[in-house]
Structure formats: C-alpha cells, structure tokens
Motif scaffolding. Structure first.
Motif, PDB file in Angstrom:
ATOM      1  N   MET A  46       0.831  -1.205   0.000  1.00 19.68           N
ATOM      2  CA  MET A  46       0.000   0.000   0.000  1.00 19.68           C
ATOM      3  C   MET A  46       0.867   1.256   0.000  1.00 19.68           C
ATOM      4  O   MET A  46       0.605   2.206  -0.755  1.00 19.68           O
ATOM      5  N   THR A 119      -3.733   2.007   9.648  1.00 15.97           N
ATOM      6  CA  THR A 119      -5.080   2.321   9.165  1.00 15.97           C
ATOM      7  C   THR A 119      -5.483   3.742   9.524  1.00 15.97           C
ATOM      8  O   THR A 119      -5.996   4.482   8.671  1.00 15.97           O
ATOM      9  N   TYR A 126      -6.583   9.467   3.323  1.00 11.70           N
ATOM     10  CA  TYR A 126      -7.537   8.935   2.341  1.00 11.70           C
ATOM     11  C   TYR A 126      -8.767   8.361   3.054  1.00 11.70           C
ATOM     12  O   TYR A 126      -8.891   7.146   3.210  1.00 11.70           O
ATOM     13  N   PHE A 129     -10.841   5.190   1.975  1.00 15.10           N
ATOM     14  CA  PHE A 129     -10.359   3.817   2.139  1.00 15.10           C
ATOM     15  C   PHE A 129     -11.036   3.092   3.311  1.00 15.10           C
ATOM     16  O   PHE A 129     -10.842   1.895   3.498  1.00 15.10           O
ATOM     17  N   TRP A 132     -12.712  -0.465   3.271  1.00 16.20           N
ATOM     18  CA  TRP A 132     -11.822  -1.616   3.073  1.00 16.20           C
ATOM     19  C   TRP A 132     -10.860  -1.786   4.240  1.00 16.20           C
ATOM     20  O   TRP A 132     -10.641  -2.901   4.698  1.00 16.20           O
ATOM     21  N   LEU A 133     -10.294  -0.689   4.713  1.00 17.73           N
ATOM     22  CA  LEU A 133      -9.267  -0.804   5.747  1.00 17.73           C
ATOM     23  C   LEU A 133      -9.818  -1.181   7.118  1.00 17.73           C
ATOM     24  O   LEU A 133      -9.177  -1.935   7.853  1.00 17.73           O
TER      25      LEU A 133
END
Length: 180
Positions: A46, A119, A126, A129, A132-133
C-alpha cells in the motif's frame, strides 16, 4: 467485580473457543491469509502504491505511514521484551498455533498495533479507504486470537497503543487529521 484470576480464566476460555473455530478449513484459511497480509505485505504494498501513484499526497501518506511503522516496531518489541508474556499456544497445549509466531512473546500484538496505527494514518490521508481498511484491520486483530498466538487482551491493548501512536503521529503533522 471479577478477580484477576477470573479474568485470566475467562480470557483463556475465549482463546480455546475461538481457536477451535480454525478446525473449519474456510475459517482457518481466511484468518491465515489475513494474518499473513498483516505481517507487513499489505502495508508495504500500500505504501509503495501510494508513493508511486499518489502524487505528492501519496508520497506524504506513505512516508507518514513508514515513520509510524518504524516507531510501532520499536515500541512493540520493547514491550514484548519487558512483559515477556507467553503465548496462549505455548502456555496450553489445547490451544493450537495455526501459524508460526513471528517472535516469542504475546503482549502486545504487533500485527494489531501496526494495523491500527497504519489504518488510522492512512484514513487521515484517504478517508475513502475506510470501507476496506476498517474490516481488514479488524480481521487482522481477531485473526491473532483465532490462530492461537494471542490473547484477547493482547489485541485490545495493541488497539489502544496503535490508536494512541496514530493520534500522536497525526497531531505532529499539521494539516492531517482524522477529523477532516
């Protein structure tokens, strides 16, 4: 109020119960895959993608995550050396280690500490995200108990430590915040 002994017994019970779920192939494979990605593979990939394709903001986010990751590594290694808590799979033969532990001691969970801190820093840069994170990070945390290498308290403490580390890292960088 529960005594320390009662808390230890309750935590051990949860370790046994959750660890038993890994006898189901699908559960075991899912948590092994998530845990493996949480070894660093996902986070490093990432950071690389953000740095290469994210322009100046991506480079800034990747650098921020890298610094937090370095501090997290030092912090959790020192804490493990200080507390020296045996892993559940080492303390009780009924708790099976479904993955090889990366180090000797249990407290705190390095996977969880890193996942939470990465995270939170990534989400400050961001926020999109999050869908998903957040589930991925939660899966990493619980995987460690299911796989027999951590106690629930190792994961809970690492969550708090990781969140605190991320908060300090976000405070130290002007203009970056989870609050927008």
């Amino acid at each position: 109020m529960l005594t320390r002994s009662a808390l230890v017994q309750r935590e051990h019970h949860w370790c046994l119960q959750l660890n038993g779920w890994c006898t189901h192939r699908a559960v075991r494979l899912y948590f092994k895959a998530v845990s493996r990605l949480g070894d660093g593979v996902f986070w490093y990939a990432m950071m690389a993608v953000l740095a290469v394709f994210g322009g100046e903001e991506g480079l800034h986010a990747a650098a921020h995550m890298a610094v937090v990751g370095g501090v997290a590594a030092i912090l959790y290694r020192r804490m493990k050396g200080f507390f020296r808590r045996a892993r559940p799979c080492h303390r009780d033969p009924a708790v099976r280690a479904w993955v090889a532990p990366l180090d000797e001691f249990s407290f705190p969970s390095g996977h969880t500490l890193h996942a939470v801190s990465f995270t939170l820093v990534a989400l400050a840069h961001y926020p999109g995200f999050a869908p998903w994170l957040i589930p991925f990070t939660a899966s990493i945390a619980v995987s460690r108990v299911f796989l027999g290498v951590h106690y629930p308290s190792d994961v809970l403490a690492a969550t708090g430590i990781g969140a605190t580390l991320a908060a300090i890292a976000l405070w130290a960088v002007p203009g970056v915040s989870l609050l927008g």
